[in-house]
Design a protein around this motif. Sequence first.
Motif, mmCIF file in Angstrom:
data_model
loop_
_atom_site.group_PDB
_atom_site.id
_atom_site.type_symbol
_atom_site.label_atom_id
_atom_site.label_comp_id
_atom_site.label_asym_id
_atom_site.label_seq_id
_atom_site.Cartn_x
_atom_site.Cartn_y
_atom_site.Cartn_z
ATOM 1 N N PRO A 74 24.162 29.620 -37.942
ATOM 2 C CA PRO A 74 24.270 28.752 -39.124
ATOM 3 C C PRO A 74 22.919 28.134 -39.475
ATOM 4 O O PRO A 74 22.073 27.956 -38.603
ATOM 5 C CB PRO A 74 25.232 27.643 -38.665
ATOM 6 N N LYS A 75 22.719 27.831 -40.751
ATOM 7 C CA LYS A 75 21.538 27.037 -41.142
ATOM 8 C C LYS A 75 21.687 25.665 -40.487
ATOM 9 O O LYS A 75 22.773 25.091 -40.472
ATOM 10 C CB LYS A 75 21.482 26.895 -42.660
ATOM 11 N N VAL A 76 20.603 25.149 -39.959
ATOM 12 C CA VAL A 76 20.688 23.892 -39.200
ATOM 13 C C VAL A 76 20.827 22.702 -40.156
ATOM 14 O O VAL A 76 20.036 22.532 -41.089
ATOM 15 C CB VAL A 76 19.445 23.715 -38.308
ATOM 16 N N ILE A 77 21.858 21.911 -39.913
ATOM 17 C CA ILE A 77 22.054 20.652 -40.653
ATOM 18 C C ILE A 77 21.607 19.533 -39.718
ATOM 19 O O ILE A 77 22.026 19.473 -38.559
ATOM 20 C CB ILE A 77 23.544 20.444 -41.020
ATOM 21 N N THR A 78 20.771 18.644 -40.215
ATOM 22 C CA THR A 78 20.247 17.573 -39.368
ATOM 23 C C THR A 78 21.377 16.687 -38.829
ATOM 24 O O THR A 78 22.275 16.290 -39.569
ATOM 25 C CB THR A 78 19.252 16.702 -40.171
ATOM 26 N N ASP A 79 21.313 16.425 -37.528
ATOM 27 C CA ASP A 79 22.278 15.530 -36.856
ATOM 28 C C ASP A 79 23.734 15.948 -37.081
ATOM 29 O O ASP A 79 24.595 15.118 -37.382
ATOM 30 C CB ASP A 79 22.086 14.071 -37.308
ATOM 31 N N CYS A 80 23.998 17.246 -36.941
ATOM 32 C CA CYS A 80 25.369 17.749 -37.131
ATOM 33 C C CYS A 80 25.702 18.711 -35.987
ATOM 34 O O CYS A 80 24.918 19.610 -35.689
ATOM 35 C CB CYS A 80 25.479 18.464 -38.476
ATOM 36 N N ASN A 81 26.837 18.512 -35.363
ATOM 37 C CA ASN A 81 27.261 19.405 -34.289
ATOM 38 C C ASN A 81 27.819 20.695 -34.909
ATOM 39 O O ASN A 81 28.895 20.698 -35.488
ATOM 40 C CB ASN A 81 28.320 18.716 -33.422
ATOM 41 N N GLN A 82 27.071 21.781 -34.773
ATOM 42 C CA GLN A 82 27.455 23.073 -35.363
ATOM 43 C C GLN A 82 27.697 24.137 -34.295
ATOM 44 O O GLN A 82 27.545 25.332 -34.546
ATOM 45 C CB GLN A 82 26.354 23.559 -36.316
ATOM 46 N N ILE A 83 28.068 23.708 -33.111
ATOM 47 C CA ILE A 83 28.212 24.646 -31.994
ATOM 48 C C ILE A 83 29.423 25.552 -32.181
ATOM 49 O O ILE A 83 29.380 26.753 -31.944
ATOM 50 C CB ILE A 83 28.300 23.877 -30.660
ATOM 51 N N PHE A 84 30.534 24.972 -32.631
ATOM 52 C CA PHE A 84 31.809 25.689 -32.561
ATOM 53 C C PHE A 84 32.151 26.383 -33.884
ATOM 54 O O PHE A 84 32.964 25.907 -34.674
ATOM 55 C CB PHE A 84 32.908 24.738 -32.110
ATOM 56 N N SER A 85 31.532 27.549 -34.094
ATOM 57 C CA SER A 85 31.729 28.246 -35.366
ATOM 58 C C SER A 85 33.137 28.826 -35.508
ATOM 59 O O SER A 85 33.570 29.141 -36.606
ATOM 60 C CB SER A 85 30.668 29.336 -35.557
ATOM 61 N N ARG A 86 33.880 28.957 -34.401
ATOM 62 C CA ARG A 86 35.268 29.435 -34.490
ATOM 63 C C ARG A 86 36.136 28.438 -35.262
ATOM 64 O O ARG A 86 37.163 28.806 -35.815
ATOM 65 C CB ARG A 86 35.818 29.617 -33.067
ATOM 66 N N ASP A 87 35.699 27.171 -35.304
ATOM 67 C CA ASP A 87 36.472 26.135 -36.010
ATOM 68 C C ASP A 87 36.368 26.239 -37.525
ATOM 69 O O ASP A 87 37.169 25.631 -38.229
ATOM 70 C CB ASP A 87 35.980 24.730 -35.612
ATOM 71 N N ILE A 88 35.362 26.938 -38.024
ATOM 72 C CA ILE A 88 35.139 26.877 -39.477
ATOM 73 C C ILE A 88 35.702 28.068 -40.240
ATOM 74 O O ILE A 88 35.964 27.970 -41.438
ATOM 75 C CB ILE A 88 33.644 26.664 -39.818
ATOM 76 N N ALA A 89 35.891 29.203 -39.545
ATOM 77 C CA ALA A 89 36.430 30.392 -40.211
ATOM 78 C C ALA A 89 36.816 31.415 -39.151
ATOM 79 O O ALA A 89 36.412 31.301 -37.995
ATOM 80 C CB ALA A 89 35.402 31.002 -41.164
ATOM 81 N N PHE A 90 37.584 32.413 -39.551
ATOM 82 C CA PHE A 90 37.943 33.487 -38.625
ATOM 83 C C PHE A 90 38.270 34.732 -39.444
ATOM 84 O O PHE A 90 38.589 34.644 -40.632
ATOM 85 C CB PHE A 90 39.120 33.088 -37.730
ATOM 86 N N VAL A 91 38.169 35.886 -38.792
ATOM 87 C CA VAL A 91 38.413 37.160 -39.475
ATOM 88 C C VAL A 91 39.670 37.816 -38.896
ATOM 89 O O VAL A 91 39.844 37.878 -37.677
ATOM 90 C CB VAL A 91 37.202 38.104 -39.325
ATOM 91 N N ILE A 92 40.543 38.276 -39.798
ATOM 92 C CA ILE A 92 41.664 39.137 -39.425
ATOM 93 C C ILE A 92 41.553 40.384 -40.294
ATOM 94 O O ILE A 92 41.451 40.280 -41.521
ATOM 95 C CB ILE A 92 43.033 38.462 -39.665
ATOM 96 N N GLU A 93 41.563 41.560 -39.643
ATOM 97 C CA GLU A 93 41.366 42.825 -40.355
ATOM 98 C C GLU A 93 40.084 42.744 -41.188
ATOM 99 O O GLU A 93 39.016 42.526 -40.642
ATOM 100 C CB GLU A 93 42.610 43.169 -41.187
ATOM 101 N N LEU A 96 38.074 37.319 -44.294
ATOM 102 C CA LEU A 96 37.593 36.101 -43.646
ATOM 103 C C LEU A 96 38.376 34.925 -44.214
ATOM 104 O O LEU A 96 38.437 34.742 -45.429
ATOM 105 C CB LEU A 96 36.092 35.908 -43.873
ATOM 106 N N ILE A 97 39.013 34.172 -43.337
ATOM 107 C CA ILE A 97 39.818 33.029 -43.773
ATOM 108 C C ILE A 97 39.059 31.755 -43.434
ATOM 109 O O ILE A 97 38.668 31.546 -42.283
ATOM 110 C CB ILE A 97 41.203 33.021 -43.090
ATOM 111 N N LYS A 98 38.821 30.945 -44.433
ATOM 112 C CA LYS A 98 38.167 29.660 -44.191
ATOM 113 C C LYS A 98 39.157 28.749 -43.483
ATOM 114 O O LYS A 98 40.303 28.618 -43.904
ATOM 115 C CB LYS A 98 37.745 29.024 -45.521
ATOM 116 N N ALA A 99 38.730 28.152 -42.395
ATOM 117 C CA ALA A 99 39.611 27.207 -41.698
ATOM 118 C C ALA A 99 39.759 25.951 -42.549
ATOM 119 O O ALA A 99 38.812 25.539 -43.218
ATOM 120 C CB ALA A 99 39.019 26.858 -40.340
ATOM 121 N N ASN A 100 40.949 25.389 -42.544
ATOM 122 C CA ASN A 100 41.111 24.065 -43.145
ATOM 123 C C ASN A 100 40.926 23.074 -42.017
ATOM 124 O O ASN A 100 41.811 22.848 -41.201
ATOM 125 C CB ASN A 100 42.495 23.922 -43.790
#
Length: 304
Positions: A74-93, A96-100
């Motif tokens: 991910p592009k780095v956002i200052t002072d933001c925890n961006q470690i867990f990319s599984r939380d923001i979206a996922f792919v099936i077949e 890509l589904i955006k996580a709510n």
Amino acid sequence: MLKLNVTDETSRLRSVVLGTAESSGPTPQAEEAYDPKSLEHILAGTYPVETDMIREMDAFVAVLRKYNVQVFRPKVITDCNQIFSRDIAFVIEDKLIKANILPDREEEFQAIKYVLEKIKEDQIIYPPKEVHIEGGDVMPWKEYIFIGVYTGPEYASYITARTNNAAVDFIKEKFPNKIVKSFQLRKSNTNARENALHLDCCFQPIGKDMAILHENGFLIEEEYQWLLDYFGKDKVFEITKDEMYSMMSNVFSISPTVVVSERNFTRLNNWLRDRGFTVEEIPYAEIAKQEGLLRCSTLPLVRE
């Protein structure tokens, strides 16, 4: 353009978004914690520091590159925890589904915009707001899509309840060719050993027909039993409450024979090697303090 393809958890990985620990910000205040394990470390003064987490993620990148996986960050956002990319979206077949997600994590999704631009617009799905869903609760597995949910009447009071019944209905509607099977997860805002934050905190398929499983992560005995029967007891690695707490089910498969695991998971790593897996051990214990580990850090885009 990226040709999205994810139909299971273990096929050969070709392309992935791996989160970043850069500029992850100061230690949060106790009231800002998203989960009981982070809260525990905030209060104890043992919350992980950025340099250690960057080092751990660099080790993960090195393993992915060793296997010629295309790695996006991910592009780095200052002072933001961006470690867990599984939380923001996922792919099936090929979708890509955006996580709510929790509303204040919206900017994390924007930070992978340059990746989304490599995907056809009609392949990106934005669920309606009543659909609560995060990637850690969603697992495509052959003819199934497994989903972790919490549907108790006190759903709204659990910051740890991330996926609801509306999400199950939504995924059924979008993927009518799949069998969508949901599992009620145990939730706690205060006790990390009694909290399955996501389905991948208490269960994950590995190889072609094996799984890691923790019984107490499931609220309904029959649902846990269904998984045990489906994979077969001799092909399931059962983990204890303490092992779930250390995130032992949250390893990550690069292929049906290669698993990235935390170097302290001796019991699991030996079990995997005894069954012919190549285990790539890396340090990830600092990141684990935030109730997430290897699978949580990844958003697979292409498996084949």
